[in-house]
Write an enzyme that holds these catalytic residues in place. Structure first.
Site, mmCIF file in Angstrom:
data_model
loop_
_atom_site.group_PDB
_atom_site.id
_atom_site.type_symbol
_atom_site.label_atom_id
_atom_site.label_comp_id
_atom_site.label_asym_id
_atom_site.label_seq_id
_atom_site.Cartn_x
_atom_site.Cartn_y
_atom_site.Cartn_z
ATOM 1 N N ASN A 46 18.981 -27.719 -29.673
ATOM 2 C CA ASN A 46 19.230 -27.528 -31.098
ATOM 3 C C ASN A 46 18.080 -26.827 -31.829
ATOM 4 O O ASN A 46 17.966 -26.897 -33.044
ATOM 5 C CB ASN A 46 19.530 -28.870 -31.777
ATOM 6 C CG ASN A 46 20.925 -29.359 -31.444
ATOM 7 O OD1 ASN A 46 21.763 -28.586 -30.987
ATOM 8 N ND2 ASN A 46 21.181 -30.630 -31.656
ATOM 9 N N ASP A 98 19.484 -35.397 -34.280
ATOM 10 C CA ASP A 98 19.916 -34.756 -33.023
ATOM 11 C C ASP A 98 18.872 -33.771 -32.507
ATOM 12 O O ASP A 98 19.197 -32.673 -32.067
ATOM 13 C CB ASP A 98 21.264 -34.060 -33.209
ATOM 14 C CG ASP A 98 22.004 -33.896 -31.870
ATOM 15 O OD1 ASP A 98 21.625 -34.567 -30.893
ATOM 16 O OD2 ASP A 98 22.953 -33.096 -31.806
ATOM 17 N N LYS A 118 16.528 -32.027 -30.077
ATOM 18 C CA LYS A 118 16.472 -31.739 -28.636
ATOM 19 C C LYS A 118 16.307 -30.225 -28.503
ATOM 20 O O LYS A 118 16.614 -29.480 -29.444
ATOM 21 C CB LYS A 118 17.743 -32.210 -27.915
ATOM 22 C CG LYS A 118 19.047 -31.657 -28.476
ATOM 23 C CD LYS A 118 20.234 -32.238 -27.734
ATOM 24 C CE LYS A 118 21.548 -31.788 -28.344
ATOM 25 N NZ LYS A 118 22.716 -32.349 -27.645
ATOM 26 N N PHE A 146 32.781 -28.913 -30.183
ATOM 27 C CA PHE A 146 33.835 -28.726 -31.179
ATOM 28 C C PHE A 146 33.959 -27.279 -31.636
ATOM 29 O O PHE A 146 34.775 -26.966 -32.478
ATOM 30 C CB PHE A 146 33.548 -29.580 -32.417
ATOM 31 C CG PHE A 146 33.436 -31.042 -32.115
ATOM 32 C CD1 PHE A 146 34.560 -31.790 -31.841
ATOM 33 C CD2 PHE A 146 32.198 -31.660 -32.085
ATOM 34 C CE1 PHE A 146 34.464 -33.142 -31.553
ATOM 35 C CE2 PHE A 146 32.087 -33.004 -31.806
ATOM 36 C CZ PHE A 146 33.225 -33.755 -31.532
ATOM 37 N N ARG A 180 -11.657 -66.521 -47.669
ATOM 38 C CA ARG A 180 -10.927 -67.496 -48.469
ATOM 39 C C ARG A 180 -11.882 -68.559 -48.990
ATOM 40 O O ARG A 180 -12.598 -69.193 -48.203
ATOM 41 C CB ARG A 180 -9.827 -68.159 -47.634
ATOM 42 C CG ARG A 180 -8.883 -67.188 -46.926
ATOM 43 C CD ARG A 180 -8.186 -66.229 -47.863
ATOM 44 N NE ARG A 180 -7.041 -65.601 -47.197
ATOM 45 C CZ ARG A 180 -6.323 -64.625 -47.717
ATOM 46 N NH1 ARG A 180 -6.634 -64.134 -48.889
ATOM 47 N NH2 ARG A 180 -5.304 -64.126 -47.062
ATOM 48 N N ARG A 227 32.651 -22.787 -31.202
ATOM 49 C CA ARG A 227 31.964 -21.683 -30.539
ATOM 50 C C ARG A 227 31.290 -20.861 -31.624
ATOM 51 O O ARG A 227 31.714 -20.878 -32.782
ATOM 52 C CB ARG A 227 32.912 -20.868 -29.668
ATOM 53 C CG ARG A 227 34.079 -20.244 -30.333
ATOM 54 C CD ARG A 227 35.064 -19.710 -29.302
ATOM 55 N NE ARG A 227 34.551 -18.592 -28.527
ATOM 56 C CZ ARG A 227 34.552 -18.550 -27.196
ATOM 57 N NH1 ARG A 227 35.002 -19.553 -26.487
ATOM 58 N NH2 ARG A 227 34.095 -17.483 -26.553
ATOM 59 N N VAL A 228 30.213 -20.168 -31.249
ATOM 60 C CA VAL A 228 29.462 -19.373 -32.217
ATOM 61 C C VAL A 228 29.568 -17.907 -31.831
ATOM 62 O O VAL A 228 29.223 -17.521 -30.705
ATOM 63 C CB VAL A 228 27.976 -19.804 -32.289
ATOM 64 C CG1 VAL A 228 27.221 -18.947 -33.290
ATOM 65 C CG2 VAL A 228 27.863 -21.279 -32.665
ATOM 66 N N GLY A 288 30.038 -25.074 -28.053
ATOM 67 C CA GLY A 288 29.700 -26.490 -28.188
ATOM 68 C C GLY A 288 30.941 -27.341 -27.988
ATOM 69 O O GLY A 288 32.013 -26.830 -27.646
ATOM 70 N N LYS A 307 30.160 -19.675 -36.886
ATOM 71 C CA LYS A 307 30.532 -20.877 -36.129
ATOM 72 C C LYS A 307 32.009 -21.167 -36.413
ATOM 73 O O LYS A 307 32.408 -21.295 -37.571
ATOM 74 C CB LYS A 307 29.654 -22.054 -36.562
ATOM 75 C CG LYS A 307 29.842 -23.318 -35.746
ATOM 76 C CD LYS A 307 28.794 -24.346 -36.152
ATOM 77 C CE LYS A 307 28.902 -25.619 -35.340
ATOM 78 N NZ LYS A 307 27.845 -26.578 -35.678
ATOM 79 N N THR A 331 21.822 -37.784 -28.946
ATOM 80 C CA THR A 331 21.852 -37.490 -27.516
ATOM 81 C C THR A 331 21.141 -38.634 -26.789
ATOM 82 O O THR A 331 20.022 -38.999 -27.186
ATOM 83 C CB THR A 331 21.148 -36.139 -27.254
ATOM 84 O OG1 THR A 331 21.874 -35.119 -27.957
ATOM 85 C CG2 THR A 331 21.090 -35.813 -25.782
ATOM 86 N N ASP A 367 22.523 -26.833 -35.875
ATOM 87 C CA ASP A 367 23.489 -27.892 -35.614
ATOM 88 C C ASP A 367 23.178 -29.184 -36.373
ATOM 89 O O ASP A 367 22.421 -30.035 -35.913
ATOM 90 C CB ASP A 367 23.610 -28.183 -34.107
ATOM 91 C CG ASP A 367 24.920 -28.910 -33.801
ATOM 92 O OD1 ASP A 367 25.475 -29.548 -34.714
ATOM 93 O OD2 ASP A 367 25.387 -28.833 -32.654
#
Length: 435
Positions: A253, A248, A250, A135, A65, A137-138, A133, A154, A285, A266
């Site tokens: 997934n 999400d 993890k 909500f 400066r 099923r697969v 899962g 799904k 999670t 997912d």
């Protein structure tokens, strides 16, 4: 950042860089006559005057400066240090610019879309259940008139979705998955609906969940972890460049295809927020949630960088670094920070360095959220010598090749009994018309 910035230097910056800059700036207040810059000091700080006036003899932008700057009355400045400024502004190619697809690829997708638009739910036969899962099923299903082809279907209960107010998440999941085409993300081909269920016709990946492999092996070595982390990074590059955050991450997934490559599945928590935009939804999670989500400060794609650090730790050690007796306890442990975590000896020095740089408390300091984006993660010492191009082309040998005996072999998945429950039909509503 809701309006164009008044600082000329910033007017040409993309919105995502401006948003990160806004997060990094610190507000500092000065009283009348206070020195803001002293003559002879090193120029390591960038100031933006947000309120008040300065006594400024002449330009002071040099490294040393050449004049003092003092406050005239009360002054408020937004301050950023040189290193942070360079990290954010120094280079705007973050390695995630929009990738334009070739005509050949577009033609392939169009043909695929035409094919799937002509099939109906009755064209499929259920073979067995691959997973269950919260909500859904697969089911593994077979195309009746082509016995060589299998898919994952799904199945979601509409009544359950309505009872838990998950309509928005489900429709967002469908929207996002229909637009993503990446070898590291599971494909959604089309959806169906009836009075009781919603159906998502997905690519069948029969190598099993990464979580099951980790459970059986206890932990992975550096090389194995690098491969699966590399697959996840490629998926995140694709999503983040399109303004989508995943939220999400993890082992549960991440699923393996028959060749051993990993794909994200997912997308119930995924959200298209746009580049540089934030969202305030609390989700994820517990062990993988970033501190800014817990503190409701707003979050963006940098929350995925945090979760990536947690994933690397869990794959290398067998358990995540933050884990409590219940979610609230886990959140309190997360807020203490990664430096309070004792790293097991099996995590090497360079892996620990990567994890700690991904799990910085301040999102703007996280690796993957700076000027070169995810490229900074790919260039980290832990990935030295890693064959990124081979991974993208699918020519790299995976660390584990699952045994898959044909398109209907579900042996890499746990056994699930048939669902005997017959849910009531959805009351007359049109929320699912998008399906």
């Amino acid at each position: 950042v809701n309006s164009p910035p008044s600082v000329p230097r910033f007017q040409s910056l993309p919105e995502d860089i401006l948003s990160k800059l806004a997060d990094t700036l610190e507000e500092t207040c000065y009283n009348d006559g206070d020195y803001i810059i002293r003559q002879g000091a090193t120029g390591d700080t960038f100031f933006i005057i947000s309120k008040g006036q300065l006594f400024l003899p002449f330009c002071c932008s040099e490294d040393v400066r050449t004049a003092s700057v003092t406050a005239m009355g009360d002054v408020t400045c937004l301050v950023i240090d040189r290193e942070s400024f360079k990290q954010l502004i120094g280079g705007l190619d973050d390695g995630s610019s929009k990738q334009y697809d070739s005509d050949e690829v577009k033609e392939k997708w169009k043909a695929e879309a035409d094919f799937f638009s002509s099939v109906s739910l009755s064209d499929f036969k259920i073979i067995c259940t691959l997973g269950i899962g919260g909500f859904s099923r697969v089911e593994l299903v077979q195309l009746k008139n082509d016995r060589s082809r299998s898919f994952a279907l799904k199945v979601l209960k509409k009544r359950h979705i309505l009872d838990t107010s998950q309509q928005g998440h489900i429709l967002s999941e469908r929207r996002i998955m229909m637009e993503v085409h990446s070898p590291f993300i599971i494909r959604l081909y089309r959806t169906f609906r009836d009075s009781k269920y919603l159906y998502m016709l997905l690519e069948a990946c029969l190598g099993g969940e990464l979580w099951s492999l980790l459970r059986d092996r206890g932990s992975f070595d550096d090389s194995t972890t690098r491969f699966y982390t590399g697959c996840v990074i490629e998926a995140l590059v694709f999503l983040h460049s399109r303004g989508i955050i995943y939220r999400d991450l993890k082992p549960e997934n991440i699923i393996l295809d028959h060749g051993g490559y990993a794909k994200l599945v997912d997308f119930g928590f995924a959200k298209k927020v746009g580049l540089g935009k934030k969202t305030w939804t609390f989700c994820g999670t517990p062990e993988y949630v970033a501190p800014e989500i817990i503190l409701n400060k707003g979050h963006d794609s940098s929350a995925d960088c945090w979760s990536l650090g947690i994933l690397v730790f869990e794959l290398l050690s067998g358990s995540p670094p933050f884990s409590g007796s219940d979610p609230m306890n886990t959140y309190n442990i997360i807020l203490r920070g990664i430096d309070m975590v004792e790293f097991p000896k099996k995590i090497t020095k360079s892996a620990a360095n990567l994890i700690k740089r991904l799990c910085r408390e301040n999102p703007s300091e996280r690796l993957g959220n700076q000027k070169n984006g995810v490229k900074d993660i790919q260039k980290h010492k832990w990935f030295e010598g890693f064959n990124w191009e081979g991974l993208r082309q699918g020519t790299m040998d995976p660390p584990f090749i699952p045994t898959v005996d044909g398109p209907f072999d579900s042996s890499n998945f746990d056994y699930f009994p048939k669902d005997e429950e017959d849910p009531p039909p959805d009351e007359e509503s049109d929320w699912d018309l998008e399906f």
